[in-house]
Design a protein around this motif. Structure first.
Motif, PDB file in Angstrom:
ATOM      1  N   LYS A 124       3.595  -1.343   2.857  1.00 50.22           N
ATOM      2  CA  LYS A 124       2.622  -0.264   2.658  1.00 50.22           C
ATOM      3  C   LYS A 124       3.171   0.798   1.708  1.00 50.22           C
ATOM      4  CE  LYS A 124      -0.386   2.698   5.482  1.00 50.22           C
ATOM      5  NZ  LYS A 124      -0.734   3.074   6.879  1.00 50.22           N
ATOM      6  N   THR A 125       4.471   1.048   1.788  1.00 48.39           N
ATOM      7  CA  THR A 125       5.106   2.054   0.921  1.00 48.39           C
ATOM      8  C   THR A 125       5.261   1.547  -0.509  1.00 48.39           C
ATOM      9  OG1 THR A 125       6.344   2.933   2.818  1.00 48.39           O
ATOM     10  CG2 THR A 125       7.137   3.512   0.615  1.00 48.39           C
ATOM     11  N   LEU A 126       5.661   0.289  -0.636  1.00 46.79           N
ATOM     12  CA  LEU A 126       5.915  -0.275  -1.965  1.00 46.79           C
ATOM     13  C   LEU A 126       4.645  -0.621  -2.726  1.00 46.79           C
ATOM     14  CD1 LEU A 126       8.904  -2.687  -1.176  1.00 46.79           C
ATOM     15  CD2 LEU A 126       8.995  -0.465  -2.345  1.00 46.79           C
ATOM     16  N   PHE A 127       3.558  -0.883  -1.980  1.00 46.09           N
ATOM     17  CA  PHE A 127       2.318  -1.311  -2.635  1.00 46.09           C
ATOM     18  C   PHE A 127       1.146  -0.426  -2.213  1.00 46.09           C
ATOM     19  CE2 PHE A 127       5.032  -5.068  -2.221  1.00 46.09           C
ATOM     20  CZ  PHE A 127       5.076  -5.506  -3.535  1.00 46.09           C
ATOM     21  N   PRO A 128       1.124   0.820  -2.672  1.00 41.93           N
ATOM     22  CA  PRO A 128      -0.032   1.677  -2.366  1.00 41.93           C
ATOM     23  C   PRO A 128      -1.283   1.105  -3.044  1.00 41.93           C
ATOM     24  CG  PRO A 128       1.331   2.681  -4.062  1.00 41.93           C
ATOM     25  CD  PRO A 128       2.103   1.498  -3.557  1.00 41.93           C
ATOM     26  N   PRO A 129      -2.475   1.493  -2.583  1.00 44.47           N
ATOM     27  CA  PRO A 129      -3.705   0.949  -3.173  1.00 44.47           C
ATOM     28  C   PRO A 129      -3.762   1.124  -4.696  1.00 44.47           C
ATOM     29  CG  PRO A 129      -4.207   2.152  -1.171  1.00 44.47           C
ATOM     30  CD  PRO A 129      -2.753   2.394  -1.455  1.00 44.47           C
ATOM     31  N   SER A 130      -3.932   0.024  -5.386  1.00 44.15           N
ATOM     32  CA  SER A 130      -3.997   0.021  -6.851  1.00 44.15           C
ATOM     33  C   SER A 130      -4.480  -1.351  -7.288  1.00 44.15           C
ATOM     34  CB  SER A 130      -2.616   0.300  -7.465  1.00 44.15           C
ATOM     35  OG  SER A 130      -1.716  -0.767  -7.156  1.00 44.15           O
ATOM     36  N   PHE A 137      -1.901  -8.890  -3.336  1.00 41.31           N
ATOM     37  CA  PHE A 137      -2.275  -9.409  -2.020  1.00 41.31           C
ATOM     38  C   PHE A 137      -3.137 -10.666  -2.155  1.00 41.31           C
ATOM     39  CE2 PHE A 137      -1.154  -5.161  -0.340  1.00 41.31           C
ATOM     40  CZ  PHE A 137      -0.404  -5.556   0.762  1.00 41.31           C
ATOM     41  N   ALA A 138      -4.030 -10.675  -3.139  1.00 42.86           N
ATOM     42  CA  ALA A 138      -4.879 -11.851  -3.347  1.00 42.86           C
ATOM     43  C   ALA A 138      -4.028 -13.056  -3.736  1.00 42.86           C
ATOM     44  CB  ALA A 138      -5.926 -11.560  -4.422  1.00 42.86           C
ATOM     45  N   LYS A 198      -5.792  -3.308   6.935  1.00 47.76           N
ATOM     46  CA  LYS A 198      -6.036  -1.913   6.524  1.00 47.76           C
ATOM     47  C   LYS A 198      -5.007  -0.970   7.149  1.00 47.76           C
ATOM     48  CE  LYS A 198      -8.207   1.749   4.934  1.00 47.76           C
ATOM     49  NZ  LYS A 198      -9.595   2.065   5.350  1.00 47.76           N
ATOM     50  N   THR A 199      -4.767  -1.105   8.446  1.00 48.36           N
ATOM     51  CA  THR A 199      -3.867  -0.173   9.125  1.00 48.36           C
ATOM     52  C   THR A 199      -2.398  -0.460   8.828  1.00 48.36           C
ATOM     53  OG1 THR A 199      -3.910  -1.548  11.126  1.00 48.36           O
ATOM     54  CG2 THR A 199      -5.495   0.259  10.986  1.00 48.36           C
ATOM     55  N   SER A 200      -2.046  -1.734   8.682  1.00 48.50           N
ATOM     56  CA  SER A 200      -0.636  -2.089   8.499  1.00 48.50           C
ATOM     57  C   SER A 200      -0.182  -2.009   7.044  1.00 48.50           C
ATOM     58  CB  SER A 200      -0.373  -3.503   9.039  1.00 48.50           C
ATOM     59  OG  SER A 200      -0.606  -3.564  10.417  1.00 48.50           O
ATOM     60  N   PHE A 201      -1.072  -2.366   6.120  1.00 46.15           N
ATOM     61  CA  PHE A 201      -0.693  -2.421   4.711  1.00 46.15           C
ATOM     62  C   PHE A 201      -1.407  -1.401   3.839  1.00 46.15           C
ATOM     63  CE2 PHE A 201      -0.277  -7.043   6.061  1.00 46.15           C
ATOM     64  CZ  PHE A 201       1.078  -6.906   6.369  1.00 46.15           C
ATOM     65  N   ILE A 219     -12.253 -10.027   0.095  1.00 49.29           N
ATOM     66  CA  ILE A 219     -12.373  -9.084  -1.019  1.00 49.29           C
ATOM     67  C   ILE A 219     -11.428  -7.912  -0.786  1.00 49.29           C
ATOM     68  CG2 ILE A 219     -13.970  -7.742  -2.430  1.00 49.29           C
ATOM     69  CD1 ILE A 219     -16.251  -9.375  -1.156  1.00 49.29           C
ATOM     70  N   PHE A 220     -10.285  -7.926  -1.465  1.00 48.47           N
ATOM     71  CA  PHE A 220      -9.293  -6.864  -1.312  1.00 48.47           C
ATOM     72  C   PHE A 220      -9.759  -5.611  -2.056  1.00 48.47           C
ATOM     73  CE2 PHE A 220      -6.777 -10.618  -0.371  1.00 48.47           C
ATOM     74  CZ  PHE A 220      -6.025 -10.184   0.712  1.00 48.47           C
ATOM     75  N   GLY A 221      -9.680  -4.473  -1.369  1.00 48.82           N
ATOM     76  CA  GLY A 221     -10.094  -3.208  -1.960  1.00 48.82           C
ATOM     77  C   GLY A 221     -11.487  -2.784  -1.541  1.00 48.82           C
ATOM     78  N   GLN A 222     -12.237  -3.666  -0.911  1.00 51.52           N
ATOM     79  CA  GLN A 222     -13.603  -3.345  -0.483  1.00 51.52           C
ATOM     80  C   GLN A 222     -13.630  -3.080   1.018  1.00 51.52           C
ATOM     81  OE1 GLN A 222     -17.187  -6.232   0.037  1.00 51.52           O
ATOM     82  NE2 GLN A 222     -17.386  -5.425  -2.043  1.00 51.52           N
TER      83      GLN A 222
END
Length: 253
Positions: A124-130, A137-138, A198-201, A219-222
């Motif tokens: 979660k720290t290394l891969f913030p939403p982007s 992740f896909a 969502k909660t873990s990553f 669908i990642f990000g949705q």
């Protein structure tokens, strides 16, 4: 991983207890499964489709056993099956023993048990939403999770006005095909997986199963729709649901 098709029918039976035993299954056998095509407001059996058989390698079997034992440890139930069938039987025990909300809670807990907290915090720290994390992740899913969901590939979509490869298309979900139950798909896979990821990553995901052909889009990000608005929760189950004795065709809720 290779897949083949087979077509000789074999009987199905399952008996649930707090601790159950059944004869080991042969890894190579032949079967045929009737699939149902949903046609609101009720589901009709309209075709016969062959069920895929998976030749799991050593690492696949290791991952399957690890997740199966995590589920069994969480609910305090043991089975003597092996391979993917052990995971299916463990999931079926959860489905038959608890109401939907509790089912989802137990699966989330099992996933948390399978992936230690420090690892999820690091990811979660290394891969913030982007865009990078969504595509990462896909891609990760298609490489490391076919043992769980079956063959899949990354698809491109438009995300906030830009093209991204953030969708995983599962050709035919192994879990749904093995359980043949819309309720187990929804309450033991879709909803708890969305919550856990969502909660873990820290990345939202919407899983959209297609009960006609047993495919699914991740669908990642949705963000997924609210439960009361999600059309999946209005889905009738298959008439030949493998746990039909537990419910009627409306098993999702």
């Amino acid at each position: 991983m290779e897949t083949t098709s087979f077509s000789t029918p074999v009987p199905y039976s399952t008996r649930l207890t707090s601790r159950w035993t059944s004869k080991p299954k042969h890894s190579r056998h032949v079967t045929s499964v009737s699939l149902l095509k949903p046609s609101p407001p009720k589901t009709e059996a309209i075709s016969i489709a062959t069920k895929a058989v998976y030749k799991d390698n050593f690492f696949d079997r290791l991952a399957i056993d690890y997740l199966s034992k995590a589920v069994q440890d969480t609910v305090g139930m043991r089975n003597e099956e092996s391979g993917y069938e052990s995971l299916v039987v463990a999931a079926r025990a959860v489905f038959q023993s608890f109401e939907p909300i509790k089912q989802r809670e137990l699966v989330v807990k099992a996933l948390q048990h399978a992936i230690p907290g420090p690892i999820s915090v690091m990811i979660k720290t290394l891969f913030p939403p982007s865009k990078f994390s969504r595509e990462y992740f896909a891609a990760f899913t298609t490489v490391f999770l076919p043992w769980l969901v079956g063959p899949c590939q990354v698809k491109e979509s438009e995300f906030e006005g830009n093209k991204e490869r953030n969708i995983v298309h599962i050709n035919k979900c192994r879990f749904l095909e093995s359980t043949n139950c819309a309720g187990m798909c929804t309450n033991l896979c879709k909803i708890p997986s969305q919550e856990f990821i969502k909660t873990s990553f820290g990345i939202p995901i919407n899983m959209v199963p297609n009960f006609d052909d047993m495919s699914c889009d991740m669908i990642f990000g949705q963000n997924p729709p609210a439960l009361q608005d999600d059309p999946v929760l209005k889905q009738p189950c298959y008439k030949l649901c493998n746990v039909k004795h537990k419910h009627d065709t409306s098993c999702v809720t």
